[in-house]
Design a protein around this motif. Structure first.
Motif, PDB file in Angstrom:
ATOM      1  N   MET A   1     -27.643 -44.835  -6.161  1.00  0.00           N
ATOM      2  CA  MET A   1     -26.631 -44.119  -5.495  1.00  0.00           C
ATOM      3  C   MET A   1     -26.633 -42.712  -6.116  1.00  0.00           C
ATOM      4  SD  MET A   1     -23.654 -46.899  -5.053  1.00  0.00           S
ATOM      5  CE  MET A   1     -23.874 -47.568  -6.550  1.00  0.00           C
ATOM      6  N   SER A   2     -26.135 -41.885  -5.254  1.00  0.00           N
ATOM      7  CA  SER A   2     -26.059 -40.147  -5.873  1.00  0.00           C
ATOM      8  C   SER A   2     -24.916 -40.299  -6.762  1.00  0.00           C
ATOM      9  CB  SER A   2     -25.643 -39.473  -4.416  1.00  0.00           C
ATOM     10  OG  SER A   2     -25.111 -38.222  -4.896  1.00  0.00           O
ATOM     11  N   SER A   3     -24.960 -39.036  -7.688  1.00  0.00           N
ATOM     12  CA  SER A   3     -24.107 -38.950  -8.714  1.00  0.00           C
ATOM     13  C   SER A   3     -23.050 -37.553  -8.001  1.00  0.00           C
ATOM     14  CB  SER A   3     -24.646 -38.627  -9.960  1.00  0.00           C
ATOM     15  OG  SER A   3     -25.530 -39.768 -10.598  1.00  0.00           O
ATOM     16  N   ASP A   4     -23.439 -37.374  -7.046  1.00  0.00           N
ATOM     17  CA  ASP A   4     -22.389 -36.177  -6.478  1.00  0.00           C
ATOM     18  C   ASP A   4     -21.252 -36.769  -6.034  1.00  0.00           C
ATOM     19  OD1 ASP A   4     -21.103 -34.071  -5.130  1.00  0.00           O
ATOM     20  OD2 ASP A   4     -22.602 -34.113  -3.682  1.00  0.00           O
ATOM     21  N   PHE A   5     -20.130 -36.577  -6.883  1.00  0.00           N
ATOM     22  CA  PHE A   5     -18.967 -37.104  -6.579  1.00  0.00           C
ATOM     23  C   PHE A   5     -17.687 -35.873  -6.132  1.00  0.00           C
ATOM     24  CE2 PHE A   5     -20.319 -39.763 -10.186  1.00  0.00           C
ATOM     25  CZ  PHE A   5     -20.716 -41.009  -9.538  1.00  0.00           C
ATOM     26  N   SER A   6     -18.280 -34.814  -5.649  1.00  0.00           N
ATOM     27  CA  SER A   6     -17.522 -33.771  -5.271  1.00  0.00           C
ATOM     28  C   SER A   6     -16.457 -34.114  -4.063  1.00  0.00           C
ATOM     29  CB  SER A   6     -18.241 -32.572  -4.833  1.00  0.00           C
ATOM     30  OG  SER A   6     -19.124 -32.771  -3.966  1.00  0.00           O
ATOM     31  N   MET A   7     -16.857 -35.181  -3.291  1.00  0.00           N
ATOM     32  CA  MET A   7     -16.112 -35.379  -2.187  1.00  0.00           C
ATOM     33  C   MET A   7     -14.886 -36.393  -2.497  1.00  0.00           C
ATOM     34  SD  MET A   7     -18.335 -37.960  -2.783  1.00  0.00           S
ATOM     35  CE  MET A   7     -19.706 -37.151  -2.095  1.00  0.00           C
ATOM     36  N   LEU A   8     -14.686 -36.878  -3.782  1.00  0.00           N
ATOM     37  CA  LEU A   8     -13.957 -37.812  -4.136  1.00  0.00           C
ATOM     38  C   LEU A   8     -12.234 -37.386  -4.407  1.00  0.00           C
ATOM     39  CD1 LEU A   8     -15.846 -40.275  -6.639  1.00  0.00           C
ATOM     40  CD2 LEU A   8     -15.502 -40.369  -3.953  1.00  0.00           C
TER      41      LEU A   8
ATOM     42  N   GLY B   1     -11.317 -36.285  -7.221  1.00  0.00           N
ATOM     43  CA  GLY B   1     -10.791 -36.502  -8.732  1.00  0.00           C
ATOM     44  C   GLY B   1     -10.863 -35.245  -9.586  1.00  0.00           C
ATOM     45  N   PRO B   2     -10.335 -35.281 -10.838  1.00  0.00           N
ATOM     46  CA  PRO B   2     -10.032 -34.259 -11.759  1.00  0.00           C
ATOM     47  C   PRO B   2     -11.484 -34.043 -12.215  1.00  0.00           C
ATOM     48  CG  PRO B   2      -8.942 -36.109 -12.634  1.00  0.00           C
ATOM     49  CD  PRO B   2      -9.159 -36.626 -10.996  1.00  0.00           C
ATOM     50  N   ASP B   3     -12.357 -35.110 -12.382  1.00  0.00           N
ATOM     51  CA  ASP B   3     -13.637 -34.743 -13.044  1.00  0.00           C
ATOM     52  C   ASP B   3     -14.637 -34.140 -12.125  1.00  0.00           C
ATOM     53  OD1 ASP B   3     -14.347 -35.463 -15.768  1.00  0.00           O
ATOM     54  OD2 ASP B   3     -15.981 -36.709 -14.879  1.00  0.00           O
ATOM     55  N   ALA B   4     -14.376 -34.322 -10.782  1.00  0.00           N
ATOM     56  CA  ALA B   4     -15.156 -33.741  -9.848  1.00  0.00           C
ATOM     57  C   ALA B   4     -14.846 -32.304  -9.581  1.00  0.00           C
ATOM     58  CB  ALA B   4     -15.174 -34.518  -8.584  1.00  0.00           C
ATOM     59  N   ALA B   5     -13.549 -32.087  -9.741  1.00  0.00           N
ATOM     60  CA  ALA B   5     -12.923 -30.514  -9.346  1.00  0.00           C
ATOM     61  C   ALA B   5     -12.812 -29.782 -10.564  1.00  0.00           C
ATOM     62  CB  ALA B   5     -11.596 -30.830  -8.678  1.00  0.00           C
ATOM     63  N   GLY B   6     -12.910 -30.464 -11.841  1.00  0.00           N
ATOM     64  CA  GLY B   6     -12.813 -29.586 -13.012  1.00  0.00           C
ATOM     65  C   GLY B   6     -11.175 -29.270 -13.203  1.00  0.00           C
ATOM     66  N   ASP B   7     -10.309 -30.262 -12.858  1.00  0.00           N
ATOM     67  CA  ASP B   7      -8.946 -30.186 -13.207  1.00  0.00           C
ATOM     68  C   ASP B   7      -8.547 -30.709 -14.316  1.00  0.00           C
ATOM     69  OD1 ASP B   7      -8.728 -28.500 -10.901  1.00  0.00           O
ATOM     70  OD2 ASP B   7      -8.341 -30.250  -9.345  1.00  0.00           O
ATOM     71  N   GLU B   8      -7.435 -30.885 -14.707  1.00  0.00           N
ATOM     72  CA  GLU B   8      -6.796 -31.720 -15.545  1.00  0.00           C
ATOM     73  C   GLU B   8      -7.082 -33.303 -15.236  1.00  0.00           C
ATOM     74  OE1 GLU B   8      -2.681 -32.028 -18.274  1.00  0.00           O
ATOM     75  OE2 GLU B   8      -2.691 -31.592 -15.910  1.00  0.00           O
ATOM     76  N   THR B   9      -7.451 -34.002 -16.239  1.00  0.00           N
ATOM     77  CA  THR B   9      -7.848 -35.456 -16.016  1.00  0.00           C
ATOM     78  C   THR B   9      -6.371 -36.259 -15.833  1.00  0.00           C
ATOM     79  OG1 THR B   9      -7.697 -36.173 -18.318  1.00  0.00           O
ATOM     80  CG2 THR B   9      -9.759 -35.195 -17.510  1.00  0.00           C
ATOM     81  N   ALA B  10      -6.703 -37.461 -14.995  1.00  0.00           N
ATOM     82  CA  ALA B  10      -5.625 -38.213 -14.737  1.00  0.00           C
ATOM     83  C   ALA B  10      -4.776 -38.744 -16.095  1.00  0.00           C
ATOM     84  CB  ALA B  10      -5.934 -39.505 -13.919  1.00  0.00           C
ATOM     85  N   GLU B  11      -5.867 -38.848 -17.117  1.00  0.00           N
ATOM     86  CA  GLU B  11      -5.038 -39.134 -18.331  1.00  0.00           C
ATOM     87  C   GLU B  11      -4.307 -38.434 -19.016  1.00  0.00           C
ATOM     88  OE1 GLU B  11      -8.272 -39.601 -17.570  1.00  0.00           O
ATOM     89  OE2 GLU B  11      -9.008 -41.663 -18.180  1.00  0.00           O
ATOM     90  N   GLU B  12      -4.618 -37.109 -18.910  1.00  0.00           N
ATOM     91  CA  GLU B  12      -3.955 -35.835 -19.805  1.00  0.00           C
ATOM     92  C   GLU B  12      -2.729 -35.727 -18.819  1.00  0.00           C
ATOM     93  OE1 GLU B  12      -7.830 -33.178 -21.177  1.00  0.00           O
ATOM     94  OE2 GLU B  12      -6.971 -33.004 -19.228  1.00  0.00           O
ATOM     95  N   ARG B  13      -2.859 -35.774 -17.344  1.00  0.00           N
ATOM     96  CA  ARG B  13      -1.628 -35.579 -16.450  1.00  0.00           C
ATOM     97  C   ARG B  13      -0.661 -36.773 -17.048  1.00  0.00           C
ATOM     98  NH1 ARG B  13      -1.324 -35.698  -9.954  1.00  0.00           N
ATOM     99  NH2 ARG B  13       1.036 -35.319  -9.951  1.00  0.00           N
ATOM    100  N   ALA B  14      -0.891 -37.857 -17.243  1.00  0.00           N
ATOM    101  CA  ALA B  14      -0.115 -38.979 -17.313  1.00  0.00           C
ATOM    102  C   ALA B  14       0.690 -38.634 -18.857  1.00  0.00           C
ATOM    103  CB  ALA B  14      -0.755 -40.561 -17.539  1.00  0.00           C
TER     104      ALA B  14
ATOM    105  N   ASN C   1     -18.962 -40.952   4.498  1.00  0.00           N
ATOM    106  CA  ASN C   1     -20.080 -42.051   4.466  1.00  0.00           C
ATOM    107  C   ASN C   1     -20.391 -42.206   3.020  1.00  0.00           C
ATOM    108  OD1 ASN C   1     -20.663 -42.777   7.069  1.00  0.00           O
ATOM    109  ND2 ASN C   1     -21.809 -40.830   7.491  1.00  0.00           N
ATOM    110  N   ALA C   2     -20.456 -40.941   2.017  1.00  0.00           N
ATOM    111  CA  ALA C   2     -20.658 -41.274   0.789  1.00  0.00           C
ATOM    112  C   ALA C   2     -19.717 -42.070   0.054  1.00  0.00           C
ATOM    113  CB  ALA C   2     -20.681 -39.934   0.246  1.00  0.00           C
ATOM    114  N   LEU C   3     -18.498 -41.866   0.341  1.00  0.00           N
ATOM    115  CA  LEU C   3     -17.370 -42.700  -0.356  1.00  0.00           C
ATOM    116  C   LEU C   3     -17.400 -43.954   0.159  1.00  0.00           C
ATOM    117  CD1 LEU C   3     -14.524 -42.968  -1.854  1.00  0.00           C
ATOM    118  CD2 LEU C   3     -13.485 -42.415   0.151  1.00  0.00           C
ATOM    119  N   VAL C   4     -17.844 -44.395   1.324  1.00  0.00           N
ATOM    120  CA  VAL C   4     -17.902 -45.565   1.850  1.00  0.00           C
ATOM    121  C   VAL C   4     -19.199 -46.371   1.236  1.00  0.00           C
ATOM    122  CG1 VAL C   4     -18.957 -47.157   3.904  1.00  0.00           C
ATOM    123  CG2 VAL C   4     -17.038 -45.456   4.026  1.00  0.00           C
ATOM    124  N   GLY C   5     -20.429 -45.713   1.095  1.00  0.00           N
ATOM    125  CA  GLY C   5     -21.091 -46.231   0.101  1.00  0.00           C
ATOM    126  C   GLY C   5     -21.049 -46.696  -1.228  1.00  0.00           C
TER     127      GLY C   5
END
Length: 810
Positions: free
Chosen positions: A227-234, A236-249, A702-706
């Motif tokens: 499976m690809s490691s391209d998670f840019s379509m998800l 999430g913060p790790d994919a977009a370089g934003d603040e992580t969910a843990e940090e936000r919480a 399609n990537a997300l479904v996979g």
């Protein structure tokens, strides 16, 4: 007649003619199977080389035997192969799936031939013409006598070399074809070849014999994770370089409303887990999962979070159920529960691998089952896999009593998997009273689900509560488990009355007989064929009566207003799908017997989801949703803390886009439907997207479904939840060991007089210390009767064997 000169130079020509039998037979069998299953010959250029390779390999392994033994082996194999192909065709028509070698253990454990005997015989007769066609080459081969089956020793060494070379050559040819860069991306033949999932596509594109061979290999060697490691379509913060969910919480961010109204604090639905550390794991599967979850945007709390905090929960998975059968007149309880609670207008129960177990996996684990062997939920029991976020585990940690019931024999390894969920697990012949024949181990078929409800509610509704020694759970750490009388409970039911019951799917049986007059007297069902009437009786009306009994017992115990009812199907009645055409008044197209998703209307999977409490107002939800969404949705409603990133499902009541994934990897969202077979996307009504936007959206989805489909096997292989949450308390359930005779002799609940005082009654059966529910001190007027044949019960209160009447059972 003079033989042509080239043939004269070939030594032992009969042996070479004999050697060609198996390669040619596999080509014949693959073509017959594909044509009969409606798949055509579009992939013949790929599966024929593999078939020739397999045939040469079979020839190769038969060569070492002495002449007489070799002839016997040839005859046996020539008969065994068409039998194997025929068995797979019959299996697929019954279970909508091929059962490869790795599934034999599961099939044997499920007593497939015993439980499906009538249906197997019916489908065998229906498939007899194609089975005869499969046997034609074997008959010709055997009829040819020694001319074709004799294998002499001279020139055998040369035959070894030829067979080995052709085995490798044809296989390399097939591998070269599947490796051509002409198939695009996604589930290509090359991906299928290196995978132990997607059995349907494997057989269609690579051939049955190749799929069987790959299955045997991957039983020993773990297939690679490609499976690809391209998670840019998800998003999430790790994919977009934003603040992580843990940090936000941790920052405690809040979302505010208008000046007039301030919304409650919104937080991501995550748990404290060292995903960053796991992403650096030397195990590539663990690292991939951690990176995937880190890159996934979590859902957030919403207006419904904690709406039912502290409520009891009763969850039911209904065998073969379809909401198309709900009728306001015949099934008033189902009508009430689907029209007075949450009303889901776009809920689907897609048929994924593993039949009922696959449906349970989606509902209980919030994950799609692996599309292949081993079957996911039984594997969690075999391996003791940590299933940290199931409701039974979450609620056990909150001090709930957790019990489960199933009115059938043990199947799909539930005696291991369901205690592993944290349940005290009881099934017929093992801790749960059942209707039996003279042999107390022989269940009447099918069981009444209403009987199961009536004989199980005392275990959790008795105000006196069960003695601590019967709670059945040894909980570690600070988890106290059951907190005594009045503590909340989680109860899981798996029903059985709606199971196929005859050779054609749904025939007359003891349950249908109970409601025949009702169904045939209904204007809606009077003109339906008998199979539809039988289905309505046993799979819908009997469920309605079971739920009616459940609600009545809850109300009598004073628990109804504090109990959340959750119910849906394990799957649609896939063995008799034409029933759904009768019930819905519409056609679903294609070959419904085969349930070929390339040729059906996916509304065949549309179903009902019950989320209901007695004290709520109706809420309509139009978002597309499915079984995997139940766990996170209920977790949110109960105010439980869970990690939304680590489940395939999403909270239906969140702002996240709805997604339904079908076994074929077609999918449905708020924005439209994607048909994987035609590669076309049909926008939903009112949705406008440019061609470029559509292409990007389809690619990302399609990537997300996979990812959502394929992450399950990695979670199980790595025991990922154990790595993430292994230092936290984990509920350990158990399997109740009460015998049928002991269940039948359970203590009769005391009768309540009109003044509310307990009347003196003679009781029988083992004491509470022998695992029977205590009924002392109950103040509710229960009419739960003991099981058939209970000793010591006055004759007028006994239910004679086989005469359970749900219409008059209280």
């Amino acid at each position: 007649m003079k033989m042509p000169e080239p043939l004269k130079k070939i030594p032992n020509k009969r042996m070479y003619l004999r050697a060609a039998f198996f390669p040619l037979y596999f080509v014949w069998a693959e073509l017959v199977l594909h044509l009969f299953m409606g798949k055509g010959v579009s992939w013949a250029f790929l599966y024929i080389p593999f078939a020739l390779s397999a045939g040469c390999f079979i020839t190769l392994i038969t060569l070492p035997f002495p002449e007489k033994v070799n002839r016997a082996v040839m005859i046996v194999l020539s008969l065994a192969l068409p039998f194997a192909y025929g068995a797979e065709i019959v299996t697929h028509r019954i279970l909508q799936s091929y059962y490869l070698v790795s599934m034999i253990r599961t099939a044997a454990g499920n007593d497939v031939f015993g439980g499906y005997g009538d249906l197997i015989w019916y489908q065998f007769k229906a498939c007899l013409p194609v089975i005869i066609v499969l046997f034609i080459p074997a008959v010709i081969f055997i009829a040819g006598g020694k001319r074709l089956t004799k294998c002499t020793r001279p020139h055998r060494k040369r035959a070894y070399l030829y067979a080995a070379a052709l085995t490798a050559g044809f296989h390399l040819l097939g591998f070269a074809i599947l490796s051509l860069p002409v198939y695009g991306t996604g589930l290509t033949p090359a991906v299928l070849y290196r995978s132990d999932t997607n059995v349907e596509d494997q057989v269609n594109e690579l051939g049955l014999i190749t799929s069987i061979g790959l299955d045997e290999i991957y039983m020993v060697v773990e297939p690679p994770n490609e499976m690809s490691s391209d998670f840019s379509m998800l998003g999430g913060p790790d994919a977009a370089g934003d603040e992580t969910a843990e940090e936000r919480a941790a920052d405690g961010e809040e979302t505010t409303g208008t000046e007039e109204e301030t919304a409650p604090a919104v937080r991501p639905q995550i748990l404290d887990a060292d995903l960053a550390g796991l992403a650096d794991s030397p195990d590539e599967n663990t690292a991939w999962l951690a990176s995937y979850f880190l890159s996934t945007a979590p859902t957030e709390t919403n207006a419904y979070t904690g709406m039912f905090e502290g409520y009891n929960v009763i969850e039911l998975v209904l065998e073969g159920f379809s909401g198309y059968g709900i009728d306001e007149e015949l099934t008033p309880t189902l009508w009430r529960l689907t029209h007075e609670g949450f009303i889901f207008t776009n809920f689907y129960t897609a048929l994924h691998y593993g039949s009922t177990s696959g449906g349970e996996c989606q509902t209980l684990l919030g994950l799609y089952p692996k599309n292949g062997s081993p079957v996911t939920l039984p594997a969690t029991g075999d391996e003791g896999t940590n299933v940290y976020m199931t409701l039974s585990q979450q609620l056990s940690r909150q001090g709930y009593r957790t019990l489960g019931f199933h009115d059938n024999y043990n199947m799909y390894g539930r005696e291991l998997s369901h205690p592993n969920l944290g349940l005290e697990w009881r099934y017929s012949t093992h801790g749960l009273a059942a209707e039996t024949y003279a042999d107390p181990e022989s269940l009447q078929w099918p069981q009444f689900d209403s009987y199961m409800i009536a004989h199980s509610t005392p275990y959790y509704l008795d105000p006196a509560g069960l003695p601590p020694e019967l709670s059945g759970r040894a909980l570690p750490g600070n988890v106290t488990g059951r907190t005594g009388p009045g503590s909340p409970f989680y109860v899981y039911y798996l029903t059985v009355s709606g199971h196929v019951t005859g050779s054609t799917g749904y025939d007359r049986n003891r349950v249908t007989d109970a409601y025949t007059d009702l169904v045939q007297g209904s204007e809606r069902f009077a003109q339906c064929r008998y199979g539809t009437q039988a289905y309505e009786a046993c799979a819908v009306i009997e469920v309605d009566r079971a739920l009616e009994r459940l609600l009545a017992d809850l109300e009598a115990a004073g628990e109804l207003d504090r109990t959340l009812i959750v119910a849906t199907a394990d799957h649609i009645p896939y063995s008799s799908i034409e029933i759904l055409a009768d019930l819905s008044g519409r056609e679903f197209g294609g070959d419904l017997t085969m349930l070929d998703e390339s040729r059906i209307d996916f509304d065949v999977y549309r179903n009902s989801l019950i989320l209901w409490t007695a004290d709520m107002d109706p809420v309509t939800v139009d978002k597309p949703c499915c079984q995997v969404d139940i766990l996170p949705t209920v977790s949110n409603l109960l105010g439980l803390e869970y990690d939304s990133r680590m489940l395939a499902g999403r909270d239906i009541l969140s702002d996240e886009e709805g997604l339904v994934i079908f076994a074929s990897r077609c999918w449905l969202t708020d924005r439209g439907f994607y048909d994987r077979f035609s590669g076309t996307f049909t926008p939903a009504e009112g949705v406008r997207m440019s061609e470029e936007e559509t292409a990007r959206y389809v690619q990302d989805m399609n990537a997300l479904v996979g990812y959502r489909l394929d992450c399950t096997q990695l979670i199980m292989q790595t025991d990922f939840y154990e790595q993430a949450f292994g230092d936290r308390p984990r509920a350990v359930g158990r399997l109740a060991n009460l015998t049928v005779e002991e269940c039948a002799a359970e203590e009769e609940p005391p009768q309540v007089s009109e003044t509310g005082e307990e009347a003196e009654t003679e009781t029988a059966g083992p004491p509470a210390s022998e695992e029977t529910p205590s009924t002392a001190g109950t103040q509710r007027n229960t009419e739960t009767a003991p099981g058939p044949g209970a000793d010591g019960v006055p004759e007028e209160t006994m239910e004679p064997e086989g005469t359970w009447d749900p219409e008059n059972a209280g």
